[in-house]
Motif scaffolding. Structure first.
Motif, short mmCIF file in Angstrom:
data_model
loop_
_atom_site.label_atom_id
_atom_site.label_comp_id
_atom_site.label_asym_id
_atom_site.label_seq_id
_atom_site.Cartn_x
_atom_site.Cartn_y
_atom_site.Cartn_z
N GLU A 236 10.94 75.41 48.29
CA GLU A 236 10.09 74.27 48.60
C GLU A 236 10.89 73.29 49.47
O GLU A 236 11.99 72.90 49.11
CB GLU A 236 9.63 73.60 47.29
CG GLU A 236 8.47 72.62 47.47
CD GLU A 236 8.93 71.25 47.91
OE1 GLU A 236 8.16 70.56 48.60
OE2 GLU A 236 10.07 70.86 47.59
N PHE A 239 11.29 68.64 48.33
CA PHE A 239 12.12 68.20 47.21
C PHE A 239 13.15 69.26 46.80
O PHE A 239 14.11 68.95 46.10
CB PHE A 239 11.24 67.85 46.00
CG PHE A 239 10.22 66.80 46.28
CD1 PHE A 239 10.60 65.47 46.45
CD2 PHE A 239 8.88 67.11 46.41
CE1 PHE A 239 9.66 64.49 46.72
CE2 PHE A 239 7.93 66.14 46.68
CZ PHE A 239 8.32 64.82 46.83
N ASN A 241 12.84 71.57 44.66
CA ASN A 241 12.86 71.75 43.20
C ASN A 241 12.09 72.98 42.73
O ASN A 241 12.03 73.26 41.55
CB ASN A 241 12.29 70.50 42.51
CG ASN A 241 10.89 70.16 42.98
OD1 ASN A 241 10.36 70.81 43.89
ND2 ASN A 241 10.30 69.15 42.39
N LYS A 242 11.48 73.72 43.66
CA LYS A 242 10.72 74.92 43.31
C LYS A 242 11.01 76.01 44.33
O LYS A 242 11.41 75.73 45.47
CB LYS A 242 9.21 74.66 43.31
CG LYS A 242 8.70 73.55 42.42
CD LYS A 242 7.18 73.46 42.53
CE LYS A 242 6.63 72.27 41.77
NZ LYS A 242 6.87 71.01 42.50
N ASP A 256 11.08 77.16 38.81
CA ASP A 256 11.87 75.94 38.88
C ASP A 256 13.22 76.28 39.50
O ASP A 256 13.93 77.16 39.02
CB ASP A 256 12.05 75.35 37.47
CG ASP A 256 12.80 74.03 37.48
OD1 ASP A 256 14.02 74.05 37.77
OD2 ASP A 256 12.19 72.99 37.17
N PHE A 257 13.59 75.56 40.57
CA PHE A 257 14.84 75.86 41.26
C PHE A 257 16.06 75.63 40.38
O PHE A 257 17.03 76.39 40.44
CB PHE A 257 14.95 74.98 42.52
CG PHE A 257 16.30 75.03 43.19
CD1 PHE A 257 16.67 76.11 43.97
CD2 PHE A 257 17.21 73.99 43.03
CE1 PHE A 257 17.92 76.16 44.57
CE2 PHE A 257 18.46 74.03 43.64
CZ PHE A 257 18.81 75.12 44.42
N HIS A 258 16.04 74.60 39.54
CA HIS A 258 17.21 74.22 38.77
C HIS A 258 17.45 75.12 37.57
O HIS A 258 18.60 75.36 37.19
CB HIS A 258 17.09 72.76 38.32
CG HIS A 258 16.95 71.80 39.46
ND1 HIS A 258 18.00 71.51 40.32
CD2 HIS A 258 15.89 71.08 39.90
CE1 HIS A 258 17.59 70.65 41.23
NE2 HIS A 258 16.31 70.37 41.00
#
Length: 351
Positions: A236, A239, A241-242, A256-258
């Motif tokens: 994404e 941000f 984050n995905k 979820d990236f994290h």
């Protein structure tokens, strides 16, 4: 996102064969655009927000494996099994130049400054064409250890990234010296490699793994095992984050990236997913499949929850519906592709 929630994609028809590559333009004064490559030999340009068909680039005589738009979405490029890469006017659909090769072209990419076109394929040679002098011989870098599957530019066009069809790893080439300066090791061949919009990460898909690499220091940042063999992944852009991944199970997975936790899973395709890409603003993402369709999914909750049927982007047999006034300029004068495919094209498409 609730996994039980049914996400309704925009379904973009028009291709008659599998869709094997997708590319979003950056956001331009005229909006943003989506180009798709297919084995039917005819790349298609669409409104990136609505999926509405703008036009078809006619001229290749074999499967088109790769497609790209320059940073202003004024020109398009495509690489094909007909041993050529073509440069197109994205406003009119005209073919501007055909760069002849000696074998199948699997990958192509515009440089960040839009002056160069990079190609790679079965010949194991990276070629850099000067678009200001299209008839001039290209610069060639010919030490790739195997047939080239993907290419990309990074570091303000100072570095080239490439992966191979049948061996693992991502190779990073210094443009000035033409030498490999770093190899990012993977167990399986890398089928998708994307440089993030902010230039921080390289996202790769190999086998059943999605990896994120530091694009400046080349260390491995994160590695996640996927529920199946995946062919493509995309981060994404807004941000970070995905990320999404698509592959042989026909689903488009959102993570979820994290943490690597799966936060969404969208089904709709009727064949393996060959390519996934986030839109430049991150509000949606597109997937292309063996089933010949492009589907555009909203990243967040759909606005029209009451809709329980799939929306359809215009295909080439319908009239082009203009969703925004500024897109009109791009549509005017664009050559409309033929609805039917010739027998010669069908025979060549699998080349």
């Amino acid at each position: 996102m609730d996994k039980k929630k049914v996400v309704v994609p925009l379904v973009c028809h028009g291709h008659s064969r599998p869709v094997v590559d997708l590319f979003y333009s950056p956001i331009t004064p005229d909006g943003f655009f989506l180009i798709s490559a297919s084995k039917d030999s005819s790349p298609m340009l669409r409104n990136g927000e609505t999926g509405d068909w703008i036009g078809t680039f006619e001229g290749h005589k074999g499967a088109v494996w790769s497609c790209s738009l320059d940073s202003n979405a004024l020109r398009a490029a495509s690489g094909s099994a007909d041993f050529s890469a073509k440069l197109w006017d994205a406003l009119t659909g005209d073919e501007l130049h055909s760069f002849e090769h000696k074998h199948i072209v699997r990958a192509c990419a515009f440089s960040e400054d839009t002056n160069l076109l990079l190609t790679g394929g079965v010949e194991k040679i990276l070629r850099i064409f000067d678009l200001n002098r299209p008839d001039a011989p290209p610069r060639e870098v010919d030490n790739s250890p195997s047939s080239i599957r993907t290419v990309a530019w990074l570091h303000s066009d100072q570095t080239i990234l490439s992966s191979c069809t049948d061996i693992g790893g991502v190779r990073l080439w210094d443009v000035r010296s033409g030498k490999i300066v770093q190899t990012l090791e993977t167990k399986s061949p890398v089928t998708s490699a994307e440089v993030s919009q902010d230039g921080r990460y390289i996202t790769t898909a190999d086998g059943s793994t999605v990896k994120f690499w530091d694009a400046n220091h080349f260390g491995l940042v994160k590695s996640y095992n996927m529920p199946c063999n995946v062919e493509s992944a995309s981060l994404e852009p807004k941000f970070g984050n995905k990320f999404i991944a698509g592959g042989e199970d026909m689903w488009v997975h959102l993570f979820d990236f994290h943490t690597g936790e799966e936060i969404g899973c969208n089904k709709g395709h009727h064949g393996p997913v060959h390519c996934v890409r986030f839109s430049p603003g991150g509000e949606s993402y597109a997937s292309g499949s063996e089933d010949g369709t492009v589907r555009i999914w909203q990243t967040g909750p759909a606005n029209n929850d009451e809709n329980d049927t799939q929306n359809s982007g215009n295909g080439p047999t319908g009239k082009v519906k203009v969703a925004a006034d500024e897109v009109t300029r791009k549509i005017e004068g664009f050559h409309i592709g033929k609805e039917g495919k010739s027998g010669e094209k069908d025979k060549a498409a699998d080349a």
